[in-house]
Design a protein around this motif. Structure first.
Motif, PDB file in Angstrom:
ATOM      1  N   VAL A  54       0.806  -1.158   0.085  1.00 56.77           N
ATOM      2  CA  VAL A  54       0.164   0.159   0.334  1.00 56.77           C
ATOM      3  C   VAL A  54       0.784   1.358  -0.144  1.00 56.77           C
ATOM      4  O   VAL A  54       2.054   1.789   0.666  1.00 56.77           O
ATOM      5  N   ARG A  55       0.658   2.516  -1.196  1.00 58.46           N
ATOM      6  CA  ARG A  55       1.813   3.087  -0.730  1.00 58.46           C
ATOM      7  C   ARG A  55       1.193   4.366   0.081  1.00 58.46           C
ATOM      8  O   ARG A  55      -0.069   4.781   0.256  1.00 58.46           O
ATOM      9  N   LEU A  56       2.749   4.699   0.722  1.00 51.10           N
ATOM     10  CA  LEU A  56       1.735   5.770   1.510  1.00 51.10           C
ATOM     11  C   LEU A  56       2.715   6.474   1.610  1.00 51.10           C
ATOM     12  O   LEU A  56       2.173   7.858   2.109  1.00 51.10           O
ATOM     13  N   GLY A  57       3.315   7.003   0.940  1.00 47.50           N
ATOM     14  CA  GLY A  57       3.850   8.566  -0.319  1.00 47.50           C
ATOM     15  C   GLY A  57       4.667   8.365  -0.742  1.00 47.50           C
ATOM     16  O   GLY A  57       5.413   7.421  -1.240  1.00 47.50           O
ATOM     17  N   ALA A  58       5.374   9.655  -1.242  1.00 46.53           N
ATOM     18  CA  ALA A  58       6.852   9.956  -1.752  1.00 46.53           C
ATOM     19  C   ALA A  58       6.984  11.052  -0.848  1.00 46.53           C
ATOM     20  O   ALA A  58       6.667  12.323  -0.358  1.00 46.53           O
ATOM     21  N   TYR A  59       8.756  11.064  -1.225  1.00 49.97           N
ATOM     22  CA  TYR A  59       9.506  12.251  -0.754  1.00 49.97           C
ATOM     23  C   TYR A  59      10.694  12.004  -1.864  1.00 49.97           C
ATOM     24  O   TYR A  59      10.813  10.735  -2.982  1.00 49.97           O
ATOM     25  N   ARG A  60      11.127  13.444  -1.858  1.00 50.41           N
ATOM     26  CA  ARG A  60      12.627  13.333  -3.021  1.00 50.41           C
ATOM     27  C   ARG A  60      13.943  13.876  -2.447  1.00 50.41           C
ATOM     28  O   ARG A  60      13.779  14.178  -0.515  1.00 50.41           O
ATOM     29  N   ARG A  61      14.706  13.477  -2.575  1.00 47.20           N
ATOM     30  CA  ARG A  61      16.523  13.466  -2.216  1.00 47.20           C
ATOM     31  C   ARG A  61      17.621  14.063  -3.261  1.00 47.20           C
ATOM     32  O   ARG A  61      17.367  13.615  -4.427  1.00 47.20           O
ATOM     33  N   PHE A  62      18.362  15.060  -3.466  1.00 48.27           N
ATOM     34  CA  PHE A  62      19.330  15.238  -4.260  1.00 48.27           C
ATOM     35  C   PHE A  62      20.477  14.278  -3.430  1.00 48.27           C
ATOM     36  O   PHE A  62      20.900  15.189  -2.974  1.00 48.27           O
ATOM     37  N   THR A  63      21.123  13.808  -4.479  1.00 48.15           N
ATOM     38  CA  THR A  63      22.392  12.635  -3.972  1.00 48.15           C
ATOM     39  C   THR A  63      23.155  12.617  -4.926  1.00 48.15           C
ATOM     40  O   THR A  63      23.172  12.523  -5.779  1.00 48.15           O
ATOM     41  N   PHE A  64      24.699  11.954  -4.630  1.00 47.26           N
ATOM     42  CA  PHE A  64      25.602  11.971  -5.335  1.00 47.26           C
ATOM     43  C   PHE A  64      24.976  10.041  -5.446  1.00 47.26           C
ATOM     44  O   PHE A  64      25.025   9.618  -4.673  1.00 47.26           O
ATOM     45  N   MET A  65      25.130   9.295  -6.648  1.00 42.52           N
ATOM     46  CA  MET A  65      25.232   7.589  -6.511  1.00 42.52           C
ATOM     47  C   MET A  65      26.639   7.677  -7.624  1.00 42.52           C
ATOM     48  O   MET A  65      26.525   6.903  -8.698  1.00 42.52           O
TER      49      MET A  65
END
Length: 147
Positions: A76-87
Motif C-alpha cells: 500500500v503506497r504511503l507517499g513519496a519524498y525526494r532527495r538530491f544526492t550523488f550516486m
C-alpha cells in the motif's frame, strides 16, 4: 510538490530523475531493513530504482527480493519524498523520487542476491534511528505505531 529531505538542489548541477520504490515491512513490532555494506555501510528501507517500463509495484517486489531475499504481499503506497544526492555506483547526481509502501513480508526464500546487502530485523524505535535517509526515518516514525 513532493517534500524534500536532505541537501537542497544545487543551482549549477544537473540531476537525473531516479524514481524508486521502498518498503516498510512489518512483522509484529519489528521492521525488515537492509544493511548495505561495501563502501556505503548504511541501513536502508529495502527497495530501489524503478526500471524503464516497470511499474512501482513490480519494482518493489523485485528490489525487496534482491536486497533481502523476502517475498512480500499487499503493498500500500504511503507517499513519496525526494532527495538530491550523488550516486557513486552510477557516477551521477540524482534527484531520487522515493515512493514508500507499507507491505507484509511473507517468506524469506533466499539470502539477498544484491552484493554487500544483508537482511536485518530491527525493533521499530531502533530502526528509525539506524536508517541513513531522513525521508525513510520520517515515514517509519509517521506510519509505524509506538514511536
Amino acid at each position: 510538490m513532493i517534500r524534500r529531505f536532505g541537501a537542497p538542489k544545487h543551482r549549477n548541477r544537473t540531476y537525473t530523475p531516479r524514481p524508486g520504490a521502498y518498503a516498510i515491512l512489518l512483522r509484529g513490532q519489528d521492521i525488515l531493513l537492509t544493511h548495505q555494506g561495501g563502501g556505503f555501510d548504511e541501513y536502508q528501507l529495502p527497495g530501489g530504482g524503478i526500471d524503464p517500463g516497470e511499474s512501482p509495484i513490480a519494482a518493489l517486489h523485485r528490489e525487496v527480493m534482491e536486497e533481502t531475499g523476502w517475498t512480500i504481499r499487499n503493498p500500500v503506497r504511503l507517499g513519496a519524498y525526494r532527495r538530491f544526492t550523488f550516486m557513486p555506483e552510477y557516477d551521477l547526481w540524482a534527484e531520487k523520487i522515493c515512493h514508500i509502501f507499507l507491505a507484509v513480508p511473507v517468506r524469506q526464500i533466499s539470502a539477498p542476491i544484491e552484493p554487500d546487502h544483508d537482511a536485518v530485523w530491527s525493533g521499530a524505535r531502533t530502526a528509525a534511528s539506524l536508517l541513513a535517509s531522513a525521508g525513510d526515518r520520517h515515514f517509519v516514525q509517521t506510519y509505524v505505531w509506538d514511536l
